[in-house]
Design a protein around this motif. Structure first.
Motif, PDB file in Angstrom:
ATOM      1  N   UNK A   1     -50.668 -10.725   3.467  1.00 23.63           N
ATOM      2  CA  UNK A   1     -49.526 -11.163   4.283  1.00 23.63           C
ATOM      3  C   UNK A   1     -48.799  -9.988   4.927  1.00 23.63           C
ATOM      4  N   UNK A   2     -48.652  -8.904   4.192  1.00 25.89           N
ATOM      5  CA  UNK A   2     -47.861  -7.779   4.694  1.00 25.89           C
ATOM      6  C   UNK A   2     -48.670  -6.827   5.571  1.00 25.89           C
ATOM      7  N   UNK A   3     -49.964  -6.722   5.320  1.00 26.94           N
ATOM      8  CA  UNK A   3     -50.762  -5.741   6.062  1.00 26.94           C
ATOM      9  C   UNK A   3     -51.874  -6.343   6.911  1.00 26.94           C
ATOM     10  N   UNK A   4     -52.276  -7.574   6.616  1.00 21.68           N
ATOM     11  CA  UNK A   4     -53.382  -8.175   7.351  1.00 21.68           C
ATOM     12  C   UNK A   4     -52.966  -9.325   8.256  1.00 21.68           C
ATOM     13  N   UNK A   5     -51.677  -9.653   8.271  1.00 17.80           N
ATOM     14  CA  UNK A   5     -51.189 -10.621   9.239  1.00 17.80           C
ATOM     15  C   UNK A   5     -51.431 -12.083   8.910  1.00 17.80           C
ATOM     16  N   UNK A   6     -51.729 -12.399   7.651  1.00 16.40           N
ATOM     17  CA  UNK A   6     -51.898 -13.793   7.253  1.00 16.40           C
ATOM     18  C   UNK A   6     -50.557 -14.384   6.832  1.00 16.40           C
ATOM     19  N   UNK A   7     -50.394 -15.669   7.064  1.00 16.54           N
ATOM     20  CA  UNK A   7     -49.189 -16.384   6.647  1.00 16.54           C
ATOM     21  C   UNK A   7     -49.467 -17.101   5.341  1.00 16.54           C
TER      22      UNK A   7
END
Length: 423
Positions: free
Chosen positions: A185-191
């Motif tokens: 979530x913080x580094x790979x852009x997943x929600x």
């Protein structure tokens, strides 16, 4: 689900694609049902036109005071004939759908040929196979010796293929899941999403788990299904939706328990926690456009690879061959981790591009920025990664001769600074 128009346009190519998976050609049967269905629909449309014309005639006759018994009787016969042809069309459509829904996805041309996993292709390896000055133990030997992995209690509570973790191992399992979520979530852009663990028939069907894999799932008494992976509810976000292209890709992740009956796996991995009825997994799902899905597949796989690299594990990426690629996938990369206790590579993540196969089953579409009409989405899914197998890999890779386990540095902040489990 397959595109019937594509099968009409090139039946030979469709059968050739099935043959790569070892499936007998079905184009002739499909096109026969399709033609029968279309013929019935055409009959319905022609008869409806006749009925509409008769309805006008009946109105004219009544206005003129003329008898209408004969034309009304004719209209009744038309109505019955229409109903019969509509029933035929529905029957042919159901038969066509029943045939199409059990046929696997068309493979990407780059997928290697081969009947089984022996033909899979190793694309690259990260890290060297670790050397030990002692004979490394398997995870269940380590866990039981530490008193932190209890199979007997699990069997008493629930039966075989369950595990009870205690103390620092239970905490490490939790730490792994939470750390992976934070990374994605913080580094790979997943929600991150918190999703239901029970799903209905429509979502299970849309994600190609039904009807073919019903025996692999657990069903509740009210007809819902325990999720085999968070892929099912996360991909279900696309069901019956039309996204704006500007809102894509949609990247989702979830940490959930997963439930699998393990039908057909009797005798396989009966020791330890490699193959369980219940296990935790961090799932990655991407919903995107056809033009972007190939790059998204590479991106997703790299996100999963980073998890293994950060943990300090030895892993490799494997391109699955035709005979080993899953039912719904057009192409799949497996990530395999080296387990020193087993002295073997074992799958820890599987990242697949299903293209529009699932989207057609669940009617998930998007509106392009340019051009008319809506198009089917592409959906992708991958493990980011299986928590239980990551725990096994950490235990076996970082075991010490005295039976203790060194905690990987990235997990220490999630474990209160603990550096070692055991002695």
């Amino acid at each position: 689900m397959h595109d019937i128009k594509a099968i009409r346009d090139n039946a030979a190519a469709f059968d050739a694609a099935l043959a790569r998976r070892g499936v007998e050609g079905k184009a002739e049967a499909i096109l026969s049902l399709d033609q029968a269905r279309r013929s019935s629909i055409q009959q319905v449309e022609a008869l409806q036109q006749q009925r509409n014309a008769l309805a006008k005639s009946i109105g004219d006759f009544k206005r003129r005071g003329m008898p209408t018994e004969d034309v009304e009787a004719q209209a009744t016969r038309l109505r019955d004939s229409i109903a019969a042809h509509e029933h035929e069309a529905k029957t042919h459509d159901a038969s066509l759908r029943a045939l199409l829904e059990i046929l696997p996805n068309t493979l990407d041309p780059e997928v290697p040929d081969g009947r089984d996993e022996s033909a899979n292709v190793v694309l690259h390896q990260h890290g060297d196979i670790p050397a030990f000055a002692f004979t490394p133990k398997q995870h269940f030997e380590l866990g039981e010796a530490l008193g932190l992995m209890d199979f007997a209690t699990a069997a008493k509570i629930a039966g075989s293929r369950f595990t009870v973790l205690k103390g620092a191992l239970a905490r490490m399992e939790r730490a792994l899941g939470h750390w992976m979520l934070a990374l994605h979530t913080e580094q790979h852009g997943y929600t991150e999403a918190s999703v239901p663990l029970l799903v209905n028939d429509a979502v299970a069907y849309g994600t190609d788990k039904l009807p073919k894999f019903a025996d692999d799932l657990f069903r509740t008494t009210d007809g819902r299904w325990l999720i085999p992976t968070a892929e099912v509810p996360l991909t279900g976000f696309a069901m019956e939706e039309i996204f704006a292209e500007a809102d894509l890709p949609l990247r989702l992740t979830a940490l959930t328990p997963c439930f699998r009956s393990e039908a057909g796996s009797a005798g396989r991995d009966t020791r330890g926690m490699l193959r369980q009825h219940q296990f935790a997994k961090v799932e990655l799902v991407s919903i995107t456009t056809p033009d972007a899905s190939a790059a998204e597949h590479e991106r997703m796989t790299r996100c999963a690879e980073r998890v293994l690299t950060e943990l300090g594990l030895t892993w490799r990426r494997v391109f699955l061959c035709a005979g080993d690629t899953g039912f719904g996938a057009a192409r799949t990369y497996d990530l395999e981790v080296w387990l020193p206790g087993q002295g073997a590579w074992r799958e820890i993540s599987s990242c697949s591009n299903t293209r529009d196969f699932q989207a057609r089953r669940m009617n998930g579409r998007f509106k392009p920025k340019e051009g008319k009409g809506n198009q089917f989405l592409h959906t992708l899914n991958g493990s980011g990664v299986a928590v239980g197998r990551a725990l096994i890999a950490v235990m076996e890779t970082f075991q010490q001769e005295d039976g203790s386990i060194v905690v990987p540095e990235v997990l220490r902040p999630w474990m209160g600074g603990l550096e070692r489990i055991g002695r």
